[in-house]
Enzyme design. Structure first.
Site, PDB file in Angstrom:
ATOM      1  N   CYS A 150      32.060  71.926  38.130  1.00 51.78           N
ATOM      2  CA  CYS A 150      32.177  72.078  36.681  1.00 51.78           C
ATOM      3  C   CYS A 150      33.153  73.227  36.374  1.00 51.78           C
ATOM      4  O   CYS A 150      32.955  74.367  36.832  1.00 51.78           O
ATOM      5  CB  CYS A 150      30.809  72.372  36.072  1.00 51.78           C
ATOM      6  SG  CYS A 150      30.875  72.660  34.283  1.00 51.78           S
ATOM      7  N   HIS A 204      40.577  23.805  44.157  1.00 53.87           N
ATOM      8  CA  HIS A 204      41.576  23.262  43.232  1.00 53.87           C
ATOM      9  C   HIS A 204      41.483  24.049  41.920  1.00 53.87           C
ATOM     10  O   HIS A 204      40.397  24.418  41.473  1.00 53.87           O
ATOM     11  CB  HIS A 204      41.301  21.779  42.977  1.00 53.87           C
ATOM     12  CG  HIS A 204      42.302  21.143  42.063  1.00 53.87           C
ATOM     13  ND1 HIS A 204      43.637  21.010  42.388  1.00 53.87           N
ATOM     14  CD2 HIS A 204      42.166  20.603  40.820  1.00 53.87           C
ATOM     15  CE1 HIS A 204      44.271  20.412  41.398  1.00 53.87           C
ATOM     16  NE2 HIS A 204      43.403  20.160  40.438  1.00 53.87           N
ATOM     17  N   CYS A 207      48.696  24.395  42.702  1.00 46.76           N
ATOM     18  CA  CYS A 207      47.855  24.274  41.508  1.00 46.76           C
ATOM     19  C   CYS A 207      47.465  25.653  40.974  1.00 46.76           C
ATOM     20  O   CYS A 207      47.254  25.817  39.773  1.00 46.76           O
ATOM     21  CB  CYS A 207      46.613  23.442  41.799  1.00 46.76           C
ATOM     22  SG  CYS A 207      45.591  24.071  43.133  1.00 46.76           S
ATOM     23  N   CYS A 231      25.851  72.080  31.226  1.00 46.91           N
ATOM     24  CA  CYS A 231      26.503  72.677  30.052  1.00 46.91           C
ATOM     25  C   CYS A 231      27.202  71.657  29.161  1.00 46.91           C
ATOM     26  O   CYS A 231      27.800  72.031  28.154  1.00 46.91           O
ATOM     27  CB  CYS A 231      27.509  73.732  30.501  1.00 46.91           C
ATOM     28  SG  CYS A 231      28.928  73.031  31.364  1.00 46.91           S
TER      29      CYS A 231
END
Length: 938
Positions: free
Chosen positions: A808, A894, A621, A764
């Site tokens: 960074c 199901h 199913c 920044c």
């Protein structure tokens, strides 16, 4: 008759298998003359097969012939003119057929017995050979270990290599000279079943890994047993990642995502060398070193495609909530006011009356809705009782029916009723959730009503203490009396509605008790039946046992999908006409030769185009639900039905285009309008060749099947496009073309989108962006919420996250940063999956999965994705056209599908082979598992 060489047995394994094949349909509607011709053809066919040496087919045709003869002998026309009909049949043929059938039966019984004996001997010999080989391999392995007891120089992979072989890892672990951590990135349940037997081997569940995720978030999602080892990762000299069978680190897949998290988003840790992937994965290790695992008999798990596994936890502010309401207008007095005289605002009477009327009207609407829900819930309860009674009758008929074909029919009906019960339970759950929401609204209105009444009483009391004219006192008193009268009238009506609701609830409680009593009685009878007939009916009991386990907590919370009843006729269909009777062949167009080569096992019937069901082949199913959703994707249907896909079939992929061809054949059959339902046997077999999990008869996850199927279809239907000038493209388009590598498909263009992950430095504001693709959005549900909206889930998915210590590139230092996800490319077909299944952290060691029954409110039309995406090209407004539903739990469930027909503009429920029309109001439910939206305008 000259003896010929007997053909090999092929129809069955015992004579009982053949007895199932010689049943004939209802012959009452056929004339005796036509039956005589049919019998003669059967006799000739039996003689022909016997001459050819096919004893099985010959026996079946002889038995069919004798059954028809037996029926003719009782026919009124035959009794009137026996001589005429005996001449037609041949006076000696019946006796000849009886003798031949008896001889064939004895011969076949003897041959089947010999074949079974030979097979058992072969199995015994084969098992002995396997044991010998295992012993030999074990001895060789022990000898090899002994030879290499003095370890040679450990051969680590070079600095540019991204994988490590099982032999290299084994040598490193045995030497103990390096600190090694093994990150098992398979699903958590597979790790618990079997993993490498090494203390620093931990589970990093596949379901916890998402694109753009930080190591901090990943650590929080790890099992508690893995976190202690994970915390020591900085001290490790070698980190090895593994999934089931990967031979390289593919962008977008699980290992690549995990490696990216470790190297890019684990800012606090500096690794000695980049993590390596185990070449061939756990499958290769299991084959080479089974003794170095916790369970050498592990079953290969199903694999998830990670194209869709996108992370997110987003929160977008709702600015409309911040707008303050306008201040109420101030009314001016209608006449000059004398000093010391209280001001009476005559307009306040009208305003108060309107406010009270509006509030009473709202309360009345809520009570009307509660009354409707109570009536519907009562109806559902009555339907459940009727269905359970029907189920009990059908189960008893199945268990007592001696004929196999009728037992199969009863079994099919039994599973239909069980599916219906699960759906009724789900509807009742949704009704209770809706009623709870209404109850909360009603309590809020009642609270406000009490506060208003208290304020009014206080104002009247203060007014009576002041000195005022008689006319003003009378006006104030009249105003209060009017409000009280209105309140009494509304109160009486509300009281009547409450009494009606209470009466319906009491009736439902009585029905609940009745249903529980019926359930207890049914269980008692079933236990007695099992005690009496346990040896005889193992199949029936084995199939029904799971249905009893959860009965105490949630009634019939049981369901496995329907068993393999591919040969069983439907209750409603007529018995199939024998192939030899050409005059009774269905008046339909013959299917094309391509369809005749496939085993669709069609049941003929006039239905609308696209409204054909799919037979359940035994827990399929989940597959049927997804196929029906794709079958209602209009552009995909056109692509398959007009044959355009044939220009793009790719034979160089591992599936060699077979998945696309089989799905196309199924779609064409579903849109022919000639069949009530068909079987996808060939598609299932082809899928099982390439994915072991879909080969057996166990229930699988429809989302997992959809993801893998999308991957296959894209690879099966690839075509090459001209490479663009990347230098002129925006970053998102450039990343998209790097992902596709100029190989596209209609599936890619329809279903695939793109996510942008942006990290911004809080000092920044420097930004860094990366891009990942997806074929569906897999959304978390808000924790501990019984109701939510699709928009809530999308915000949670795209929620920003603070990252400490990000390197960074502009500051050249570690800074705090914010990472945020955005949809940078919206696909024409947007597929949304809800993560309803999860491992309970409290019971992780027992692998206990739970399901969230959260009711999610999603729009059927005009889903606006512009607020959740960047300035994407195309239409951001989507309409729902399909839903894959899941009922039940992990232990037994199901799947169904709700789809809107592009031809008829109506919603239909596809419950395996049964297709029925439903109102649009039933589409939303707590069973919704996968949503299919389209922005394409027809």
């Amino acid at each position: 008759m000259t003896e010929t060489r007997r053909l090999q047995l092929h129809l069955g394994k015992c004579i009982e298998d053949l007895d199932k094949l010689h049943n004939v349909p209802d012959l009452k509607s056929k004339r005796a003359t036509l039956l005589c011709k049919t019998a003669q053809k059967l006799f000739e066919k039996a003689e022909e097969e016997r001459t050819r040496g096919d004893e099985e087919n010959s026996y079946v045709y002889y038995m069919k012939y004798l059954r028809v003869i037996a029926f003719i002998s009782k026919d009124k026309e035959y009794l009137k003119d026996k001589t005429y009909f005996n001449n037609m049949l041949g006076s000696k043929n019946p006796n000849k057929a009886i003798d031949a059938a008896e001889k064939l039966k004895n011969s076949l019984i003897d041959r089947y017995a010999k074949e079974q004996k030979a097979k058992r001997l072969h199995d015994i010999k084969e098992n002995e050979l396997i044991k010998q080989k295992i012993d030999e391999n074990r001895k060789k392995a022990i000898e090899a270990i002994a030879v290499h007891e003095q370890p040679q120089t450990i051969g680590l992979p070079g600095p540019d290599e991204v994988t490590i072989k099982s032999e290299q890892l084994y040598a490193i672990l045995k030497s103990g000279k390096l600190k090694v951590m093994i990150l098992d990135a398979r699903p958590g349940k597979d790790y618990l079943e079997s993993h490498i037997n090494y203390p620093a081997c931990i589970s990093v569940p596949e379901e916890s890994i998402s694109p753009g995720q930080s190591a901090n978030v990943l650590e929080q999602n790890l099992p508690s047993a893995s976190r202690l080892v994970w915390a020591e990762r900085a001290a490790m000299e070698l980190i090895v990642m593994l999934d089931w069978s990967s031979t390289t680190v593919i962008p977008g897949k699980t290992l690549h995502l995990l490696k990216t998290i470790l190297l890019r988003w684990d800012v606090k840790v500096q690794y000695a060398r980049p993590p390596l992937a185990l070449l061939g994965g756990y499958e290769d290790w299991l084959l080479k070193y089974p003794a170095f695992t916790t369970n050498p008999q592990a079953i290969p798990p199903s694999q998830d495609s990670m194209l869709d596994d996108m992370l997110g936890e987003i929160e977008y502010p709702n600015w409309s909530d911040l707008n303050p309401p306008p201040p109420p207008p101030q009314a001016a007095p209608t006449r000059p006011v004398k000093p010391g005289e209280p001001v009476i605002d005559r307009t306040s009477k009208v305003a108060a009356m309107q406010l009270y009327e509006e509030r009473a009207r709202n309360m009345q609407l809520i009570l009307e809705e509660q009354e409707r829900i109570a009536d519907t819930s009562l109806t559902l309860e009555m339907q459940r009782i009727e269905a359970e009674q029907d189920w009990e009758k059908v189960r008893e008929q199945r268990e007592t029916e001696p004929r196999d074909e009728l037992r199969a029919m009863y079994q099919l009906r039994e599973q239909e009723i069980i599916s219906q019960l699960m759906q009724l339970e789900n509807k009742q759950f949704d009704m209770e959730q809706e009623n709870q929401s209404l109850r909360e609204q009603l309590e809020e209105y009642q609270r406000r009503e009490r506060e208003e009444a208290e304020r009014l009483a206080e104002a009247i009391a203060q007014g009576e203490d002041r000195t005022s004219s008689g006319a003003d006192n009378q006006a104030r008193e009249a105003e209060a009396q009017a409000v009280r009268a209105l309140g009494l009238e509304a109160g009486r009506e509300l009281a009547l509605r409450r009494a009606r609701i209470a009466e319906v609830r009491a009736q439902r409680q009585r029905l609940d008790r009745r249903r529980e009593a019926l359930e207890a009685e049914r269980k008692r009878k079933l236990a007695e039946a099992r005690a009496r007939a346990k040896p005889q009916d193992e199949d029936g009991d084995a199939f029904m046992e799971p249905l009893e386990e959860g009965a105490e907590s949630q009634g019939l919370s049981r369901s496995q999908s329907s068993p393999n009843i591919a040969k069983a006729p439907s209750e409603e269909e007529e018995a199939p006409t024998p192939l030899f009777d050409r005059s009774t062949k269905p008046h339909k167009l013959s299917p094309p030769s391509e369809m005749q080569q496939r085993d669709f096992q069609p049941v003929w019937g006039d239905v609308g185009r696209g409204l054909t069901g799919l037979k359940n082949l035994g827990n399929t199913c989940y597959m049927n639900s997804i196929i029906q959703c794709l079958n209602n994707t209009a552009i995909l249907v056109t692509y398959f039905c007009n044959g355009q896909y044939l220009e793009h079939v790719n034979r160089s992929h591992s599936t060699r285009g077979a998945i696309a061809e089989e799905l196309a054949a199924v779609v064409r059959a579903l849109w022919s309008g000639q069949y009530r339902f068909i079987a996808t046997k060939d598609l299932r077999n082809e899928v099982g060749k390439h994915q072991r999990a879909f080969r057996g008869g166990e229930q699988q996850d429809s989302h997992e099947f959809l993801t893998i199927l999308m991957d296959w279809l894209h690879l099966d239907l690839q075509f090459t496009i001209k490479p663009p000038q990347k230098e002129t493209l925006p970053a998102a388009d450039r990343a998209w073309h790097e992902y596709t590598r100029c190989k596209e498909s209609l599936v890619l263009r329809l279903f695939y989108g793109q996510i942008r992950s942006t990290v911004r430095c809080l000092r920044c504001s420097e930004r860094s962006a990366t891009y990942d693709s997806f074929s569906n959005l897999s959304l978390e549900l808000p924790a501990n919420a019984s109701r939510c909206t699709l928009q809530d889930c999308l915000r949670l998915y795209l929620n920003g996250e603070t990252i400490p210590g990000w390197n960074c590139p502009k500051c050249k230092e570690k800074r705090d940063a914010v990472k945020k996800l955005d949809i940078s490319r919206l696909p024409p077909v947007l597929v949304v999956h809800f993560k309803r299944f999860y491992v309970d952290p409290k019971e992780y060691s027992s692998n206990a999965y739970r399901k969230r029954q959260t009711y999610i409110d999603f729009p059927l039309e005009e889903l606006d994705m512009s607020q959740f995406s960047l300035h994407c090209p195309g239409n951001p407004m989507y309409n729902l056209y399909a839903v894959s539903n899941h009922y039940g739990s992990m232990e037994g469930g199901h799947y169904t599908a709700y789809c809107k027909s592009s031809v008829y503009g109506k919603w239909y429920k596809y419950d395996d082979h049964v297709v029925t029309e439903i109102p649009a109001s039933e589409v939303k439910s707590s069973a919704a598992y996968i949503l299919f939206y389209t922005s394409c305008r027809s």
